[in-house]
Design a protein around this motif. Structure first.
Motif: not given
Lengths: 1099, 94
Positions: A817-822, A824-846
Motif C-alpha cells: 500500500x502506498x504511503x498515506x498521510x494518516x 503511514x509511519x516513518x518506515x514501512x508498517x504491517x497493516x492487516x495483511x498488507x505492507x504500508x509504505x512509510x512516509x520516509x520512502x517518498x522522494x524528498x522526505x527525509x
C-alpha cells in the motif's frame, strides 16, 4: 652514493602516482641501498613498502611529510621505535585535532615538544624553512632556522636542498645553504619524488587536477612545472649536487641512523591480555570453561562426545602452543559486552525474550569448538564435521581471524562501548583504500582533460563495469570503438590520452575509507603503532593501515560486521511478536520443514539471505537442497572459487547420479581425480567446494606440511592472491610426484587449488550462512507480510531493487500500500495483511521530517484536510515534497482527487520558483471571494500517470507492472514468462521485460546474463558474447528490452538464449484506452524509460 | 583606462607577443653556454643566473624545454630555451 629521503607514493592521495612496490623495485634497479617513504600526513603505504623492501634487500626508511598550520611542510623520518611512535602520534594529532577531517595540519609547537627519535628535514619548496625564506627574506629565515636548531638540535635538524629544475631553485638553494653554513646546520639532498619513472608525470598532472577539481588547463598553478620529480639514478643526483657533496653524504648518514628501526620487526604490538578475577592463568581459565561446556553440550553418552573430547583437547593444546588462551578469553569478554549491548537495545521490545543471539560467528572461526563453547559460534563443529586447519593449525604464522556478524544497531553501539572499554588511544577501525574503477577513471580523467561530460557519461555507462585494475592494455580504447557514437574518437588525441591514463591509474588508491568491520585493539596505545584519523562517518576513527598491512603488522583484527539480514530478522521477529503476542524462537524452529524446502527448491527465494540472486535461483533448481547441509553447499557453490575451479557442473551431475543411484537402493561413490583425495573430497562428491578443502587437498595429494599449508592459507586471503598461490606450483608438483601422482593429475588438481585465489567460502562459513538462509526462508514462508515489511525497511540489501521486491511481495499475496498521510509511519508498517509504505520512502522526505509529521499526527490527531496538513506540517517540508506525497495518493483520504489536492497546495504555498527556495513560507491565506477558479473541474489521475508518478516519487510501482499498460499493443507472438513452462524446449520465442539485473561475471567468459521481469515474473536471458557485442548499447542502456531467442529447458531451469535484442518499441501511433494520459504509446514509453528505476548491475 | 580607438578589429593584424626567436648557442666542452647568436650577431654570456625545465601542455601540443636565464656581457638579461623535441634554441625576452 645517495639515498632518497623524500619520496611520495600513491598513498599521497591524488598526488603520488606510483605504488610503494613500484618505487622499491625501481630503487633496487637503480642501485639504491635504502629509500625513505614520506607520504603526505600518513604512513598508509609504509608497511607494504617495508615488506616489499625487506624482500628485495632494500633498507626501508619510514617517514612522512606533515602539513603545518601555515600550510608549509616538514619531512620527518623515524630513527628509532620511539621516533616512530612520536611520528604516529603527531600524524594522529594532525588529523584528529582538526574540524575538517580532509585538511590535516599540525601545530609546529607539537613537533617541538615531541621529536625524540625523529630526523627532521626542512621540507620541500613549500617546506617550513623555504616558506619563510621566500616570504620574509633571508634574515627572518635565519632567525627561524636558529629557533628550529634550538628546538630540534643541530644533530636532528637538516636543511633540505632540492634541485628539480624549477625556476628559482638556484636562488632558493643559495639562500638555504647560506643559512646552513652560517648556523652550522647540515644540508641534505632530496628529490621530492612523486613517481618512479618520468613517464608518470602526465598522470601526476591529472591527479593534481582531479584533486583541485579543475581541468588541466586551469590547474597550471597547482601542477608541477616539469617531469623532474621521478626517482633519479643516484649518480645523476650526485652530479646535480657536485657543488655540495656534503648534501649527498648526509643522505647516507641519515640512512645509517635510521637503519636501527625496521617497521617489519620493531612495532611492539600486543593484544590486551586476559585479566580474570581469580589468579588462575588464561590457559587454566579457558580450559575450565571449555570442559564445563563440554559436559553441558556433549554429555557422556551423546553421539559426538568422543570426537568433541579429542577436538577440545587438540584446540586447547594449539591455543596454549600459540599463546592464544588470553586471546580467546578477551573475545569472550567482547561477546559479553555485545550481549549486554543487545540486551540494552532490545529492552522493552517484544523480541527481548525471543532467544535472539547478540551476534553470530562467520568465517573459519565457526569451525572451532572453543569458539562454539565461548558463544562465538552457533554451529556445532563436530556434528557438521568442520575442518579446523583453516582457522587453527600447528604452524600458524599470524593470529587467526574471528569474525562476528551483528545487527546494524547492535554493532554501532558495540563499537562505541569497545572504544569506551579499552580507551580511545587503544582502538581503531581498519581502513581500506578504494581504487579506481573503469567508470570513475573515465569520469575523473575525462573531466581533467575537459572532454564533453555527456560523452564521458555515455562511455562510463556503456563500458563494462570492472575494476580499473583488471583493465588490459588498450582495453578502454577497444570499449570506445564499440560504442557507435564514440567509435570515431578512439584515435583522437585527447581520447587517446584518456585511454592511456585510465590504464596507468589502475590499482592506485584514491582515498582512505573504512573496512567493513575490522577493528584493532592494542594494549600499547594504538596511536603509537599506526596513526589514527577521523572516518567519513562521525564518531568513527580509522587507523592508517588496511587489512593486509594490519596482517603484516601481526595486529589482531576483530571483525564486527554489520549484517543487514540480522537486522531484518530482528525487525521481523518484533513485527511477528506485535501481531501474535509471542515471538518465534529461531533457534528452535523446525529445520527439516519440507514445505520451506519446497519453496526453496522451486527457486522462490527473492529476498532470502544468500540464495536469492539470479545465479543462485538457477542453481537451486538444479541442486534441490533438502536440509541444512545442502543449503551450506548451495551458499558456497555459486562463488568464483568453485566456478573457476570447474566444480559446479560435476557436482550437480554427481548429485543427481547419487540421488538416482540411492533411489535404486545401490551405493554411490563419487569419482575423484586421485585415490589420495577420496577422504577429503568424498563429502563434496569429488570436487573442491570449500576453502578449507584447498588445504586438505594440498596435504593429501602433495604432502604439504602444516607450515606450507599456513603459507598457502595466508596467500589465499591476500591481494594478488592468484600470483601468490601460483608460486606454490613447484612445491605442489614435487610433493605430488613423491606420492606417485602423475603430472597431469597434479596439474589438474592444482588448477582447482589456484581457483580459490578467487573468492570462496570455508565450510564453517557456509554452514553459518546456510542456517541464516534457512531461517530467513522460514520467516518469509510463514510470515510474509512481516518479512517483506522488514525487507523494505532494511534496504539497501540483497540482489533486487525495491521495484522488483514490490512485485515479488504481490506474487506472495502481500499487497504493497502506498504511503498515506494518516496511516503511514516513518518506515514501512504491517497493516492487516498488507505492507504500508512509510512516509520516509517518498522522494524528498527525509526520515527526520517524516518523523516530525508522524509525531504531530500522534500528538494532535489525524490531518483532516490538505489545508490542515499544510498548516501543521513542519516548516521544512517543502511544497515539492507535499506534491510528491499527493502524486502517490498519500492524501487521497481527504476525499479530493490528486489534481485538486495539488491545486489546493498551490493556493496555500508559494510557487516552486518564487525566490524563496524550496522552504515553505507561511503566509496569510487568500479570502475565498470571487475566486475565478472556484468551479474548475479536475480530471482524475489515470493508471498510466499513477504508475509513472510512483516510479518518480517512491522509486517503485506498487500499482502493477508497467507492461500491463502496453501489453495489448504488442504482437500476440510475444510470450509472457508465465507461459514459458508450457512451451517446448528449443523453441524460438519473443519476450519483453523490464531489466531487473544485468550480470557479466568475469568467470562467464564474456557471457552476459540479463534478468527480465514482466507481469508474470522473471526470466533469465543468457546473452552469448557475439550477441552481446552486436546489441551492447541496447543491453547496457535500455530499461525495457525485447528479446528473441531459444528457450532452453534443462534440469528444472528455464533460460532464453538470446539471438536478437532491441529496445522495447510499440508500433502504434495512437494511444489505446490503457494510456489515456498520453498522445501515443511512444510518448508513454519515452517517459517510462526516463522514470524506470535503474537496474542493478552485478559482476 | 585605454581609450576605445573606435577602429574595427583586424584579425589579419593580430600578432603574438613575445614569440620566441630562434638563436644559435655555442657551448664549451662541458656543455656550458658561451655565446648566443641571433640575427644581430653573437653575444657573450657572462653568467648563467638560473636554469629550469618546463614540461607542459602534453594533452595539446606537448612542450618540453630547458630554460636558461643569462646575464650577458653587456649587462643585459636574456632567457633562452632549448626545445627538447626539436633540439633547437630560442630566445625570449626577460
Amino acid at each position: 652514493m645517495y639515498v632518497e629521503l623524500h619520496c611520495h607514493s600513491a598513498f599521497s592521495f591524488l598526488d603520488g602516482t606510483s605504488l610503494p612496490e613500484e618505487l622499491t623495485l625501481e630503487a633496487q634497479m637503480l642501485g639504491y641501498h635504502a629509500l625513505a617513504l614520506t607520504d603526505h600526513n600518513g604512513v598508509y603505504g609504509s608497511m607494504a613498502f617495508a615488506q616489499t623492501a625487506r624482500d628485495i634487500g632494500l633498507q626501508a626508511i619510514t617517514g612522512a611529510e606533515l602539513t603545518l598550520l601555515d600550510d608549509s611542510h616538514v619531512t620527518l623520518l623515524a630513527e628509532t621505535q620511539q621516533g616512530y611512535a612520536n611520528l604516529c602520534r603527531l600524524i594522529t594529532e594532525a588529523h584528529l585535532g582538526r574540524e575538517d577531517r580532509r585538511d590535516p595540519r599540525l601545530d609546529l609547537a607539537s613537533l617541538e615538544q615531541r621529536n625524540e627519535g625523529l630526523v627532521i628535514l626542512s621540507g620541500c619548496r613549500t617546506g617550513l624553512l623555504p616558506t619563510v625564506l621566500l616570504r620574509e627574506g633571508l634574515s627572518a629565515a635565519r632567525r627561524f632556522a636558529e629557533h628550529l636548531k634550538e628546538s630540534f638540535g643541530a644533530k636532528n635538524f637538516f636543511i633540505e636542498l632540492q634541485r628539480n629544475l624549477v625556476q628559482g631553485d638556484r636562488a632558493l638553494n643559495y639562500g638555504l645553504c647560506d643559512i646552513a653554513d652560517t648556523l652550522g646546520l647540515s644540508v641534505v639532498a632530496t628529490g621530492d619524488v612523486h613517481y618512479h619513472t618520468r613517464d608518470r608525470y602526465k598522470l601526476q598532472d591529472v591527479l593534481i587536477s582531479i584533486r583541485n577539481r579543475k581541468t588541466l588547463d586551469n590547474s597550471h598553478a597547482e601542477r608541477k612545472p616539469n617531469s623532474e620529480f621521478y626517482l633519479r639514478p643516484p649518480e645523476q643526483v650526485a652530479k646535480l649536487f657536485r657543488d655540495r657533496p656534503d648534501a649527498i653524504a648526509n643522505t647516507l648518514v641519515i640512512a645509517e641512523r635510521c637503519a636501527s628501526f625496521d617497521l617489519t620487526r620493531d612495532l611492539g604490538y600486543t593484544f590486551p591480555d586476559f585479566r580474570g578475577h581469580t589468579l588462575q592463568s588464561a590457559s587454566q581459565a579457558l580450559s575450565e570453561l571449555c570442559y564445563s561446556k563440554l559436559e553441558e553440550l556433549y554429555p557422556p553418552g551423546s553421539p559426538h562426545r568422543e570426537k568433541a573430547e579429542k577436538r577440545v583437547a587438540e584446540e586447547l593444546r594449539l591455543a596454549e602452543h600459540h599463546k592464544l588462551c588470553g586471546f580467546f578469553l578477551v573475545y569472550r569478554d567482547l561477546l559479553k559486552l555485545a550481549t549486554k549491548v543487545a540486551a540494552d537495545i532490545r529492552v522493552g521490545t517484544r523480541r527481548a525474550n525471543s532467544g535472539l543471539l547478540p551476534g553470530r560467528g562467520r568465517g573459519s572461526s565457526v569451525s572451532s569448538i572453543i569458539c562454539y563453547f565461548l558463544g562465538l559460534s552457533h554451529i556445532d563443529p563436530i556434528a557438521n564435521d568442520l575442518f579446523l586447519g583453516r582457522f587453527l593449525n600447528e604452524s600458524l604464522a599470524s593470529v587467526p581471524d574471528i569474525d562476528l556478524d551483528f545487527p546494524r544497531e547492535i554493532r554501532e553501539e558495540l563499537m562505541r562501548r569497545v572504544y569506551k572499554h579499552y580507551g580511545d588511544e587503544h582502538v581503531g577501525l581498519v581502513c581500506s583504500y578504494p581504487t579506481y574503477h573503469l567508470r570513475s577513471a573515465v569520469r575523473e580523467i575525462g573531466k581533467a582533460l575537459d572532454l564533453p561530460a555527456g560523452e564521458l557519461e555515455q562511455l562510463a555507462r556503456l563500458s563494462e563495469h570492472r575494476s580499473s585494475g583488471s583493465l588490459r592494455a588498450g582495453g578502454l580504447r577497444e570499449e570506445l570503438k564499440k560504442i557507435p557514437a564514440l567509435a570515431h574518437k578512439a584515435d583522437a588525441p585527447l581520447w587517446r590520452h584518456l585511454c592511456d591514463l585510465a590504464e596507468q591509474i589502475a590499482g592506485l588508491p584514491r582515498h582512505i575509507s573504512q573496512h567493513v568491520g575490522g577493528m584493532i585493539i592494542s594494549s600499547r596505545p594504538l596511536i603509537e603503532l599506526t596513526p589514527l584519523e577521523q572516518s567519513a562517518m562521525p564518531d568513527r576513527v580509522v587507523c592508517q593501515w588496511d587489512k593486509d598491512s594490519c596482517d603484516d603488522a601481526r595486529f589482531i583484527k576483530i571483525d564486527f560486521l554489520a549484517l543487514g539480514m540480522l537486522s531484518l530478522v530482528e525487525e521481523c521477529v518484533e513485527l511477528i511478536a506485535e501481531r501474535e503476542g509471542v515471538s518465534p524462537n529461531l533457534s528452535r524452529i523446525n529445520f527439516e520443514d519440507q514445505q520451506v524446502y519446497d519453496t526453496i527448491c522451486a527457486g522462490d527465494t527473492v529476498g532470502v539471505f544468500q540464495i536469492e540472486s539470479r545465479a543462485q535461483i538457477q542453481m537451486i533448481r538444479r541442486t534441490r537442497p533438502r536440509n541444512l547441509e545442502d543449503l551450506a553447499v548451495e551458499v558456497a557453490i555459486v562463488r568464483p572459487g568453485p566456478i573457476v575451479g570447474g566444480a559446479v557442473n560435476p557436482y550437480v551431475r554427481r548429485r543427481e547420479e547419487r540421488r538416482t543411484t540411492l533411489a535404486q537402493g545401490l551405493a554411490y561413490e563419487a569419482p575423484v581425480d586421485h585415490p589420495l583425495l577420496k577422504e577429503t573430497l568424498s563429502e563434496t562428491l569429488g570436487v573442491v567446494l570449500y576453502q578449507d578443502q584447498v588445504l586438505q587437498v594440498c596435504q593429501a595429494l602433495a604432502g604439504f606440511t602444516a607450515g606450507q599449508g599456513e603459507a598457502l592459507r595466508r596467500a589465499m586471503s591476500r591481494r594478488r592472491s592468484r600470483e601468490l598461490m601460483e608460486s606454490f606450483w613447484e612445491e605442489f608438483r614435487d610433493g605430488a610426484m613423491a606420492r606417485g601422482v602423475p603430472d597431469n593429475i597434479a596439474k589438474r588438481v592444482f588448477q582447482q587449488v589456484v581457483a580459490f585465489s578467487e573468492f570462496g567460502f570455508p565450510k564453517s562459513h557456509a554452514a553459518a550462512f546456510g542456517l541464516l538462509a534457512y531461517q530467513s526462508a522460514w520467516l518469509r514462508y510463514y510470515y510474509p507480510v512481516e518479512y517483506y515489511t522488514a525487507l523494505f525497511n532494511n534496504q539497501p540489501m540483497g540482489f533486487y531493487s525495491l521495484d522488483a521486491l514490490c512485485r515479488d511481495a504481490a506474487r506472495h499475496d502481500v499487497q504493497v500500500l502506498l504511503p498515506d498521510i494518516n496511516r503511514s509511519g516513518v518506515y514501512c508498517t504491517v497493516e492487516e495483511d498488507s505492507l504500508r509504505v512509510g512516509l520516509g520512502f517518498v522522494r524528498d522526505w527525509s526520515w527526520d521530517i517524516s518523523g516530525q509529521v508522524v509525531a504531530e499526527r500522534e500528538r494532535n490527531g489525524h490531518y483532516r484536510s490538505v489545508c490542515d496538513f499544510v498548516r501543521r506540517a513542519p516548516p521544512k517540508l517543502g511544497r515539492n515534497s507535499i506534491e510528491h506525497l499527493i502524486w502517490v495518493g498519500g492524501c487521497d483520504g481527504f476525499g479530493l482527487n490528486r489534481r485538486e489536492l495539488i491545486w489546493q497546495v498551490g493556493l496555500l504555498l508559494p510557487p516552486k520558483n518564487a525566490g524563496v527556495g524550496n522552504a515553505r513560507v507561511r503566509r496569510q491565506l487568500e479570502l475565498p471571494l470571487d475566486n475565478p477558479h472556484a468551479n474548475v473541474r479536475f480530471g482524475c489521475v489515470e493508471l498510466d500517470e499513477r504508475l509513472l508518478a510512483e516510479y518518480q516519487m517512491v522509486g517503485f510501482a506498487a500499482s502493477g507492472h508497467p507492461l500491463i499498460l502496453v501489453r495489448d499493443l504488442m504482437p500476440s507472438s510475444i510470450v509472457k514468462s508465465g507461459k514459458l513452462e508450457s512451451l517446448e524446449h528449443n523453441s524460438t520465442i519473443d519476450v519483453v521485460g523490464l531489466v531487473v539485473a544485468r550480470q557479466r561475471p568475469e568467470t562467464a567468459r564474456g557471457v552476459m546474463f540479463v534478468l527480465l521481469e514482466d507481469e508474470d515474473g522473471m526470466t533469465n536471458v543468457i546473452v552469448p558474447p557475439a550477441v552481446y557485442e552486436r546489441h551492447r548499447i541496447a543491453i547496457r542502456g535500455e530499461p525495457f528490452l525485447w528479446v528473441r531467442g531459444k528457450l532452453v529447458k534443462d534440469d528444472g531451469t528455464l533460460n532464453i538464449v538470446a539471438q536478437k535484442i532491441r529496445p522495447l518499441r510499440v508500433n502504434r501511433s495512437k494511444a489505446p484506452a490503457s494510456l489515456p494520459s498520453f498522445k501515443s504509446p511512444h510518448s508513454f514509453l519515452k517517459k517510462l524509460r526516463a522514470s524506470a528505476p535503474p537496474s542493478r548491475n552485478w559482476h | 583606462m585605454v581609450k576605445n580607438p573606435r577602429t574595427p578589429i583586424r584579425p589579419d593584424r593580430l600578432r603574438p607577443l613575445n614569440s620566441p626567436r630562434e638563436v644559435a648557442l655555442q657551448v664549451d666542452d662541458s656543455g656550458h653556454p658561451l655565446y648566443v647568436t641571433d640575427t644581430k650577431g653573437a653575444k657573450k654570456i657572462e653568467k648563467v643566473l638560473d636554469t629550469w625545465r618546463v614540461d607542459d601542455e602534453w594533452w595539446r601540443n606537448s612542450i618540453s624545454r630547458n630554460y636558461y636565464e643569462l646575464l650577458m656581457e653587456d649587462g643585459s638579461r636574456l632567457i633562452i630555451f632549448n626545445d627538447l623535441s626539436t633540439d633547437r634554441w630560442f630566445s625570449q625576452s626577460v
